[in-house]
Design a protein around this motif. Structure first.
Motif, PDB file in Angstrom:
ATOM      1  N   SER A 228       0.856  -1.191   0.000  1.00  0.00           N
ATOM      2  CA  SER A 228       0.000   0.000   0.000  1.00  0.00           C
ATOM      3  C   SER A 228       0.880   1.225   0.000  1.00  0.00           C
ATOM      4  CB  SER A 228      -0.911   0.026   1.235  1.00  0.00           C
ATOM      5  OG  SER A 228      -0.129   0.239   2.392  1.00  0.00           O
TER       6      SER A 228
ATOM      7  N   VAL B 172       0.075   5.529   0.467  1.00  0.00           N
ATOM      8  CA  VAL B 172      -0.905   6.603   0.574  1.00  0.00           C
ATOM      9  C   VAL B 172      -0.143   7.918   0.666  1.00  0.00           C
ATOM     10  CG1 VAL B 172      -2.807   7.553   1.955  1.00  0.00           C
ATOM     11  CG2 VAL B 172      -2.512   5.071   1.763  1.00  0.00           C
TER      12      VAL B 172
ATOM     13  N   THR C 173      -3.213   9.103   7.429  1.00  0.00           N
ATOM     14  CA  THR C 173      -2.469   8.552   6.287  1.00  0.00           C
ATOM     15  C   THR C 173      -1.865   7.195   6.640  1.00  0.00           C
ATOM     16  OG1 THR C 173      -1.960  10.777   5.525  1.00  0.00           O
ATOM     17  CG2 THR C 173      -0.564   9.028   4.671  1.00  0.00           C
TER      18      THR C 173
ATOM     19  N   GLN D  76      -4.638   4.584   7.012  1.00  0.00           N
ATOM     20  CA  GLN D  76      -5.156   4.212   5.688  1.00  0.00           C
ATOM     21  C   GLN D  76      -4.199   3.238   4.992  1.00  0.00           C
ATOM     22  OE1 GLN D  76      -6.204   7.678   3.315  1.00  0.00           O
ATOM     23  NE2 GLN D  76      -6.574   6.384   1.522  1.00  0.00           N
TER      24      GLN D  76
END
Ligand code: KG4
Ligand code: ZN
Length: 330
Positions: A28, A30, A60, A63
């Motif tokens: 991931s 972000v 952030t 997430q």
């Protein structure tokens, strides 16, 4: 060992978090951009950047953890940018990482942002072959380095004044473009012709760069009575920059005799620069290592991947703010 780390980046105007595995696979990433906050100022306004980081950093990170479907117990460490960069923004990232490390019982490793850019070339896929010459062109830095292996990185030369990205941004501002102007300059240049013969600073001298004289030449041209169109000015400026960058890369390649040329940092997102360095590598018979576009500009995945190098070397660098940091330091 789960072979996963959380990366955190907050050295300038992007709050970023990413979960990356040891092979460079990005689970991931972000990025909370602050472009809207800074664009009207023509550059990054440090105090506003710090405040935005404070607001954005925890959401952030959470997430990024959710998107990667990991919990703190899945992680080996938290790797966070310690410098170079702006003091306030760095403090936000480092303090958050330290707090989370304490709460989640994870080691926290301070990472050099410049080394992060260098390692961005191996994200998602291992591309770099050693020895390599590295061209790092970002908003804060412009340098050439000799990369012996992942961690032995020797500075060859840097800029005496402005960085290449800074020159793009300042020329963009002169042309009425908002910050950061790199991509907009590229688009303008693509429809213009390089009709203005701007200076190519230090073209025939060594490996050091200098862009402030070129920037001033553009400013002087813009007030002359027979000035070229904006797109022709942009094309001429880009041509001058690329001629210099090409000459320096060619010289560094003949000095180091590398297997590959690694081109990283925000300006490495430029299609004109990408095309030019490809020609150089083809002529020298070496491979060109470019990170995918999204890893050229600031991100936390590159910080996470670099963190693995530190962990492997047993280098648990304290997460302490280091606003000035050389590429050669861990
Ligand atoms: O690496 P980066 O995101 O941040 C620093 O560490 O400085 O680089 C930002 C710089 C800015 O100067 C921006 O104008 C430039 O990279 N940039 C570009 C492009 N995208 C970003 N320059 C030229 N062409 C682009 N497509
Ligand atoms: Zn950067």
């Amino acid at each position: 060992m789960s072979n996963l780390v959380l990366g955190i980046e907050s050295s300038c105007d992007d709050t970023a978090a990413a979960v990356v595995d040891r092979s460079g696979k990005v689970l991931s990433s972000v990025i909370a951009s602050q472009i809207l906050i800074h664009s009207s100022w023509g550059g990054v306004y440090p105090e506003f950047a710090s405040r935005a980081h404070v607001e954005n950093i925890v959401p952030t990170i959470l997430q990024a953890m959710r998107a990667a479907n990991v919990t703190p117990s899945d992680l080996d460490a938290i790797c966070v940018t310690r410098g170079p960069g702006l003091v306030g923004p760095l403090l936000v990232g480092l303090n958050t990482a330290s707090g989370l490390g304490m709460g989640w019982r994870l080691p926290v490793v301070g990472v050099n942002h410049l080394r992060g850019h260098v390692r961005s070339a191996d994200l998602e896929e291992s591309r770099v072959r050693f020895p390599a010459v590295v061209l790092l062109v970002s908003g804060g830095h412009t340098l050439l380095a000799h990369m012996v292996n992942r961690t032995d990185i020797r500075l060859l030369a840097s800029t005496r004044d402005d960085s290449l990205g800074e020159a793009y941004d300042k020329v963009g501002r002169m042309l009425g473009l908002s910050y950061p102007a790199g991509a907009a300059i590229d688009r303008l240049a693509a429809v213009g012709s390089p009709v203005v013969d701007f200076p190519r600073p230090l073209l025939n001298e060594g490996l050091e760069f200098s862009f402030s004289g070129l920037k001033s030449a553009v400013a002087r041209h813009l007030v002359c009575s027979q000035r070229a169109t904006d797109s022709d000015v942009a094309a001429s400026f880009v041509q001058a920059c690329l001629d210099v960058v090409a000459a320096k890369c060619t010289r560094a390649i003949s000095l180091v005799c590398p297997e590959s040329l690694v081109v990283v940092g925000g300006v490495a997102a430029s299609p004109q620069l990408r095309a030019r360095v490809k020609v150089i590598c083809d002529a020298a018979g070496i491979s060109l290592c470019l990170p995918p576009l999204r890893w050229s500009t600031d991100n936390a995945a590159m910080i996470a991947l670099t963190g693995f190098d530190y962990l492997d070397a047993g280098a648990f660098i304290d997460p302490v703010v280091t606003p000035r940091l050389s590429l050669e330091s861990l």
